[in-house]
Design an enzyme around this catalytic site. Sequence first.
Site, PDB file in Angstrom:
ATOM      1  CG  ASP A 117      -1.886   1.150   1.173  1.00  0.00           C
ATOM      2  OD1 ASP A 117      -1.521   2.224   0.679  1.00  0.00           O
ATOM      3  OD2 ASP A 117      -3.045   0.974   1.583  1.00  0.00           O
ATOM      4  CG  HIS A 118       1.378   4.024  -3.334  1.00  0.00           C
ATOM      5  ND1 HIS A 118       0.339   3.472  -4.020  1.00  0.00           N
ATOM      6  CD2 HIS A 118       1.183   5.361  -3.353  1.00  0.00           C
ATOM      7  CE1 HIS A 118      -0.467   4.431  -4.443  1.00  0.00           C
ATOM      8  NE2 HIS A 118       0.022   5.593  -4.054  1.00  0.00           N
TER       9      HIS A 118
ATOM     10  CD  GLU B 281      -6.399  10.069  -7.466  1.00  0.00           C
ATOM     11  OE1 GLU B 281      -5.404   9.754  -8.115  1.00  0.00           O
ATOM     12  OE2 GLU B 281      -7.391   9.333  -7.348  1.00  0.00           O
TER      13      GLU B 281
ATOM     14  CG  HIS C 247      -4.418   3.916  -0.978  1.00  0.00           C
ATOM     15  ND1 HIS C 247      -3.355   3.052  -0.898  1.00  0.00           N
ATOM     16  CD2 HIS C 247      -4.667   4.073  -2.295  1.00  0.00           C
ATOM     17  CE1 HIS C 247      -2.996   2.705  -2.128  1.00  0.00           C
ATOM     18  NE2 HIS C 247      -3.771   3.307  -2.989  1.00  0.00           N
TER      19      HIS C 247
HETATM   20  P1  NAP Z   1       0.178  -2.467 -17.220  1.00  0.00           P
HETATM   21  O1  NAP Z   1       1.095  -1.474 -17.829  1.00  0.00           O
HETATM   22  O2  NAP Z   1      -1.217  -2.515 -17.750  1.00  0.00           O
HETATM   23  O3  NAP Z   1       0.710  -3.963 -17.306  1.00  0.00           O
HETATM   24  C1  NAP Z   1       1.932  -4.423 -16.852  1.00  0.00           C
HETATM   25  C2  NAP Z   1       2.481  -5.467 -17.800  1.00  0.00           C
HETATM   26  O4  NAP Z   1       1.724  -6.659 -17.789  1.00  0.00           O
HETATM   27  C3  NAP Z   1       2.470  -5.023 -19.231  1.00  0.00           C
HETATM   28  O5  NAP Z   1       3.545  -4.186 -19.476  1.00  0.00           O
HETATM   29  C4  NAP Z   1       2.536  -6.341 -19.979  1.00  0.00           C
HETATM   30  O6  NAP Z   1       3.864  -6.693 -20.233  1.00  0.00           O
HETATM   31  C5  NAP Z   1       2.006  -7.364 -18.992  1.00  0.00           C
HETATM   32  N1  NAP Z   1       0.775  -7.951 -19.552  1.00  0.00           N
HETATM   33  C6  NAP Z   1      -0.386  -7.333 -19.730  1.00  0.00           C
HETATM   34  N2  NAP Z   1      -1.273  -8.188 -20.302  1.00  0.00           N
HETATM   35  C7  NAP Z   1      -0.621  -9.357 -20.488  1.00  0.00           C
HETATM   36  C8  NAP Z   1      -0.975 -10.615 -21.028  1.00  0.00           C
HETATM   37  N3  NAP Z   1      -2.193 -10.856 -21.491  1.00  0.00           N
HETATM   38  N4  NAP Z   1      -0.048 -11.603 -21.050  1.00  0.00           N
HETATM   39  C9  NAP Z   1       1.181 -11.386 -20.557  1.00  0.00           C
HETATM   40  N5  NAP Z   1       1.581 -10.203 -20.051  1.00  0.00           N
HETATM   41  C10 NAP Z   1       0.695  -9.210 -20.003  1.00  0.00           C
HETATM   42  O7  NAP Z   1       0.069  -2.261 -15.679  1.00  0.00           O
HETATM   43  P2  NAP Z   1       0.652  -1.117 -14.776  1.00  0.00           P
HETATM   44  O8  NAP Z   1      -0.120   0.119 -14.985  1.00  0.00           O
HETATM   45  O9  NAP Z   1       2.124  -1.083 -14.886  1.00  0.00           O
HETATM   46  O10 NAP Z   1       0.231  -1.668 -13.337  1.00  0.00           O
HETATM   47  C11 NAP Z   1       0.714  -2.881 -12.803  1.00  0.00           C
HETATM   48  C12 NAP Z   1      -0.069  -3.213 -11.558  1.00  0.00           C
HETATM   49  O11 NAP Z   1       0.120  -2.188 -10.599  1.00  0.00           O
HETATM   50  C13 NAP Z   1      -1.575  -3.296 -11.796  1.00  0.00           C
HETATM   51  O12 NAP Z   1      -2.128  -4.275 -10.954  1.00  0.00           O
HETATM   52  C14 NAP Z   1      -2.065  -1.922 -11.382  1.00  0.00           C
HETATM   53  O13 NAP Z   1      -3.387  -1.949 -10.959  1.00  0.00           O
HETATM   54  C15 NAP Z   1      -1.109  -1.615 -10.230  1.00  0.00           C
HETATM   55  N6  NAP Z   1      -0.903  -0.191 -10.010  1.00  0.00           N
HETATM   56  C16 NAP Z   1      -0.536   0.622 -11.033  1.00  0.00           C
HETATM   57  C17 NAP Z   1      -0.316   1.974 -10.810  1.00  0.00           C
HETATM   58  C18 NAP Z   1       0.147   2.888 -11.916  1.00  0.00           C
HETATM   59  O14 NAP Z   1       0.386   4.069 -11.638  1.00  0.00           O
HETATM   60  N7  NAP Z   1       0.292   2.409 -13.124  1.00  0.00           N
HETATM   61  C19 NAP Z   1      -0.491   2.503  -9.528  1.00  0.00           C
HETATM   62  C20 NAP Z   1      -0.847   1.641  -8.491  1.00  0.00           C
HETATM   63  C21 NAP Z   1      -1.046   0.288  -8.743  1.00  0.00           C
HETATM   64  P3  NAP Z   1       4.487  -6.787 -21.711  1.00  0.00           P
HETATM   65  O15 NAP Z   1       3.469  -6.276 -22.698  1.00  0.00           O
HETATM   66  O16 NAP Z   1       5.685  -5.901 -21.630  1.00  0.00           O
HETATM   67  O17 NAP Z   1       4.787  -8.212 -21.860  1.00  0.00           O
END
Ligand code: NAP
Length: 487
Positions: A176-177, A215, A239
Site C-alpha cells: 500500500d504505497h 485527485e 489506502h
Molecule cells: P500495465 O502497464 O497494464 O501492465 C503491466 C504489464 O503486464 C504489461 O507491461 C505487460 O507486459 C504485462 N501484460 C499485460 N497483459 C498481459 C498478457 N495478457 N499476457 C502477458 N503479459 C501481459 O500495468 P501497470 O499500470 O504497470 O500496473 C501494474 C499493476 O500495478 C496493476 O495491478 C495496477 O493496478 C497496479 N498499479 C498501477 C499503478 C500505476 O500508476 N500504473 C499505480 C498503483 C497500482 P508486456 O506487454 O511488456 O509483456
Amino acid sequence: MSEISNLCDVIIFGGHGDLAFRKLMPALYHLCNDGYINEHSRIFSTTRAAITQEEHLELVKTKLKEFLAQGQFDEAKFENFKARLHLVKVDLGNVESYEELSHLLGENPQRERISYLSTSPDFFGAICKALSVWRLVTPQSRVVLEKPIGRDLVSSRAINVEVLKYFEESQVYRIDHYLGKDTVQNIMALRFSNRIFTPLWDASNIDHVEITVSESVGVEGRWGYYDEYGAMRDMIQNHLMQLLCLIAMEPPCSLDADSVRDEKVKVLKSLRPMSAADIQQKTVRAQYTKGSSNGQIVPGYKEGEGVANSTTETYAAVRVDIDNWRWNGVPFYLRSGKRLRNRNSEIIIQFKSIPYSIFANKGSCISQNKLVISLQPRESIQLKLMNKIPGLSEQMRLQQVDLELNSPTNEERKPEAYERLMLDVIRSNPTLFMRLDEVEAAWKWADIILQGWAENIVPMKSYSAGTDGPTAAVELIARDGRSWHDE
Ligand code: NAP
C-alpha cells in the site's frame, strides 16, 4: 552512501508496464546510487516484447528522464545503475516461457530473490506457480503484490490462496504505497513518542476525524481498470483504511511487523458493519460529469472509452464508526475522488470545543483545535491553536494560528514512497505491508457497502469535474452538525 544491503536479485514482472517505469525504476535508481543496494545485485525486467538488451537500456534511460524529478537524472549515475539491469523475455501466463529467467536466476541459487508482481492480479497465481515449477522459490524469496488484491473478499481470497500455495505468508509483501510516505510513518512517531497526545487521543477529547484523498486528475486512459474498481475499491478499502488504522490503533507492544499489524487488525475488526439504513445515511457515491479542470474543459467519466453505461463511482464518501472503548461516538469521515478541484491528501483530527469560553463577550470566537496531517501535495504536520492577536486593543482578540512541525534533515532529497517500500522488502521488513487478515477485514467491511450500492439503495450522484465533489458529501457530514475542514 548509506548502507549496503543484502545481495539480491529483483525481478519486476510487468517490467515494461506503466508502474514499473513510473515508480519502480526511479526508486531502484535512487536506491542503487545512494548505496542501499549491493552493486552485484541484479534487476530483471520481464516483457513479451521482442527487444534487445541495448534497446531495453535505452528505454529505461528515456523513462527515467521522464519520471525522475527535475535535475535527478545523471548520466554517470545511470552508467552505474545500468550495469545491474537485465531484460528477460517472459509471457506471464505461459510457464514454458520462464526458462530463460530460470537459467539467469539459477546462476546465483543462494541469492535472495524478490519477485515484484507489477501486473494485473489475474497473473499473480500464474507467476507464483511458474516460479515454483522452475524451483525458483526458496526460503530466501519474497514476493511483492501490487494493488488491487481482488475486488471483494471472495476474489481477494482466491488470489491470496493461489499465492500462498507457493509462498509462506511471511514471504508475501502486499503493497500500500501510502504507507511508504514519510509523513504517514510519522503518524506513529507523533502518537507514540509524544506524551502530550497520549491523554488527548480518544473520544473524550476528539470530536471527529476526517481523511481526504482528492485527485485533480481523471482516469488517465485506464478506464478498463478503473471501471472494474471505482473509488471505494481503489482508494477507500485500502489506502484510506490504512490511514484510519494508524490514527485509531492502540499502541503496539513494539515496532516489529506483527505487533503493529495486530493492532491495525483490531481496528479493522471493530469497524461497525453498516445496515441498509446506514448505507443510505452514511455513504455517498458519485460520478464526475463534464467540467473544467486547470482551465481546460474536460469530458465526464461516462464519455470515456467503453464506459457509457457505467455505474462505477469516481467519488466516495463515508462515515465510519469504530466500536471500541477509545473511539465510541467519534465518527471518522472518509472521502476520495477523481477530477476534483485540488490534489490534496490530508488527515484532520478535530478536537472538541472548550467547555466554556471566557472570551465570548470580548468579541472572539474560539475555533476548535485541529491537528492537520498533510500528505499531498506537501507533507506537513500542523497543530491549529488559538493565540492572542498582539496589540493594545481593549478587547482580547484571538486568532487561530499554526504550530508547524518541521524536521531538519541532512538528506538532500526526500525519498519517494516506493523507495522506502522497496528497501523494506530488500531488508525483509514487512511492517509497512498488509497482512492477509488486514486485507480480509477491510474487505469484509467494504463488501457490505458495495453490495448495498450494487442493489442501488443509494442513488449515484454527480459532480462537475474540477469542483469539490457532490453536495451529498457536504450533506453527509452536515447531518451530524459538522462540516469538512476545507468548507
Ligand atoms: P500495465 O502497464 O497494464 O501492465 C503491466 C504489464 O503486464 C504489461 O507491461 C505487460 O507486459 C504485462 N501484460 C499485460 N497483459 C498481459 C498478457 N495478457 N499476457 C502477458 N503479459 C501481459 O500495468 P501497470 O499500470 O504497470 O500496473 C501494474 C499493476 O500495478 C496493476 O495491478 C495496477 O493496478 C497496479 N498499479 C498501477 C499503478 C500505476 O500508476 N500504473 C499505480 C498503483 C497500482 P508486456 O506487454 O511488456 O509483456
